[in-house]
Design a protein around this motif. Structure first.
Motif, mmCIF file in Angstrom:
data_model
loop_
_atom_site.group_PDB
_atom_site.id
_atom_site.type_symbol
_atom_site.label_atom_id
_atom_site.label_comp_id
_atom_site.label_asym_id
_atom_site.label_seq_id
_atom_site.Cartn_x
_atom_site.Cartn_y
_atom_site.Cartn_z
ATOM 1 N N ASP A 76 33.805 -25.329 -0.560
ATOM 2 C CA ASP A 76 32.820 -24.932 0.128
ATOM 3 C C ASP A 76 31.871 -24.318 -0.909
ATOM 4 N N SER A 110 25.552 -25.075 1.479
ATOM 5 C CA SER A 110 27.163 -25.526 0.798
ATOM 6 C C SER A 110 27.709 -26.624 1.760
ATOM 7 N N PHE A 112 30.376 -26.846 3.862
ATOM 8 C CA PHE A 112 31.188 -26.696 5.046
ATOM 9 C C PHE A 112 29.735 -26.236 6.027
#
Length: 448
Positions: A76, A110, A112
């Protein structure tokens, strides 16, 4: 131009926590990256033979960049700007900035926490960046091996399909309109179900068509959830401009391609039928400008497929190959690339972000969008209610009458009858991701 629907759409359908068939996205993307790294490493000797030490160094550096990318994806990390000099790099970086503005300044965009359509597309673009930054292997197609294997594994189906087309061609002048419609529906559905052969969904695992596509159509009929083929037929048989009441031939049909291999053959057969039957005068194909989503069609894939069919040890497959080469030489068929197809934009952004491409599609009497990724971009990959109309989900996109030919492999589907989505969910929780179900879904109001 048709006024866009400016009402607030539903949220993007999911982050990378979502799942497709075979593997969850969080598993699938690293799996694909691992296969890419392995493919590059296995070609180390080839790079050395062709380029010497320069090829070996390029292989090492490319693997280093891809390993870093895999780590970013799995942990992530923030999504990074592109650093190569390809023509679309600035557009990609602007899109990242747009995502950052939408998210706010509290934290970085990011892996995720971003819409999965964006991060999936971004991963494939970063693969291209890793190669581009390391000449002399910049043009190496890391997915070529999987695509060619898929094509070879489908040879029996290719032969059956080309034989069917030859039988239709032989009797074309004698066909009644009802028989012509029957053949049209057959080949439209063959092209539809060819979309199951998608290597990005199976993470590169064998997913070829190994039986006759014609013989299986009757058994597949119940799994077509929306069938607007009659609307497509009417579009092809309608006058193209006011005052041309006698015109019954579409001047141009555009096909936005999806997968190489067997699906591409089904698209070429459909295109051949449209031209040879007089339903269309020209076919314009749209493909990717670099390897994308494992099995998506590039110009090299198109040329290679035609070469393979020309050289086939089967009379009708070979005849098809030579005919397709002639269509391209004579300008009956055209192939186009545009960077918009390998960007994460929803198609409702096309008029603003790629106006020249939008204008190109406006010249078509009909645009066929193949496959799941195109459907996700048509509908914005958003969490629409299943009963929302296709036209609403398009959010103003309508350069020409259009039709999506798609087998379901993502958690989005609109235009269903009330209660059908709930019924399918109770019977088969994976109905939206398994590739078992399909749609032929049309929208025929053209923008001005």
């Amino acid at each position: 131009m048709m006024a866009a629907d400016h009402s607030v759409p539903p949220s993007l359908s999911a982050s990378v926590e979502g799942s497709f068939a075979y593997l969850t996205i969080r598993d699938r993307l690293p799996t694909i990256l691992t296969k890419v790294i392995d493919t590059i490493h296995r070609n180390k000797n080839k790079f050395f033979e062709e380029y010497g030490e320069e090829g070996i160094n390029a292989e090492k550096q490319t693997i280093g960049l891809l390993s870093k990318l895999r780590n970013e994806l799995q942990t992530d990390k923030p999504v990074l700007e592109l650093t190569d000099s390809l023509q679309d790099a600035e557009s990609w970086n602007q899109y990242l900035q747009r995502q950052q503005r939408l998210q706010g300044d509290q934290e970085s965009v990011s892996w995720f926490k971003s819409p999965w359509l964006y991060v999936e597309c971004y991963m494939y673009r970063r693969i291209q960046e890793a190669l581009w930054l390391n000449p002399p292997i910049s043009d190496f197609d890391v997915f070529n091996e999987a695509k060619t294997q898929s094509f070879y594994a489908s040879q029996q189906a290719v032969m059956a399909l080309c034989t069917y087309l030859e039988d239709v061609r032989k009797n074309m002048e004698k066909l009644s309109k009802n028989l012509l419609l029957e053949h049209f529906n057959t080949l439209l559905q063959v092209s539809l179900w060819g979309n199951r052969c998608d290597l990005s969904i199976s993470a590169g695992q064998d997913n070829a068509q190994k039986t006759s596509p014609i013989e299986s159509l009757n058994s597949l009929q119940p799994f077509i959830l929306v069938n607007d083929s009659s609307m497509v037929w009417s579009t092809l048989n309608s006058p193209q401009e006011p005052g041309e009441s006698g015109t019954k031939t579409a001047d141009r049909v555009d096909i936005v391609l999806d997968n190489a291999g067997f699906e591409l053959v089904t698209d070429l057969v459909l295109a051949d039928f449209l031209v040879s039957s007089g339903l269309a005068r020209q076919i314009h194909f749209h493909g990717k400008s670099f390897p994308w989503f494992v099995s998506d069609v590039t110009v090299n894939d198109l040329q290679w497929t035609i070469q393979q069919t020309m050289g086939a040890n089967h009379k009708w497959v070979s005849k098809c190959g030579f005919q397709w080469r002639n269509y391209l030489k004579e300008g009956v068929w055209h192939y186009h690339e545009h960077p918009f197809w390998t960007q994460p934009h929803e198609f409702c952004d096309m008029a603003a972000d790629a106006p020249e491409l939008y204008a190109t599609l406006q010249q078509a009497a009909l645009v066929l969008f193949k496959g799941d990724l195109n459907y996700r971009k048509l509908t914005g990959d958003r969490d629409w209610d299943h009963t929302v109309g296709f036209s609403t989900a398009l959010r103003g996109f309508g350069p020409a009458p259009l039709c999506s030919l798609r087998t379901l492999k993502a958690n989005i589907q609109v235009g269903l009858q009330p209660g059908l989505g709930e019924k399918l969910t109770s019977q088969d929780p994976t109905w939206m991701t398994s590739g078992k179900y399909a749609v032929i879904q049309s929208f025929c109001q053209k923008s001005e």
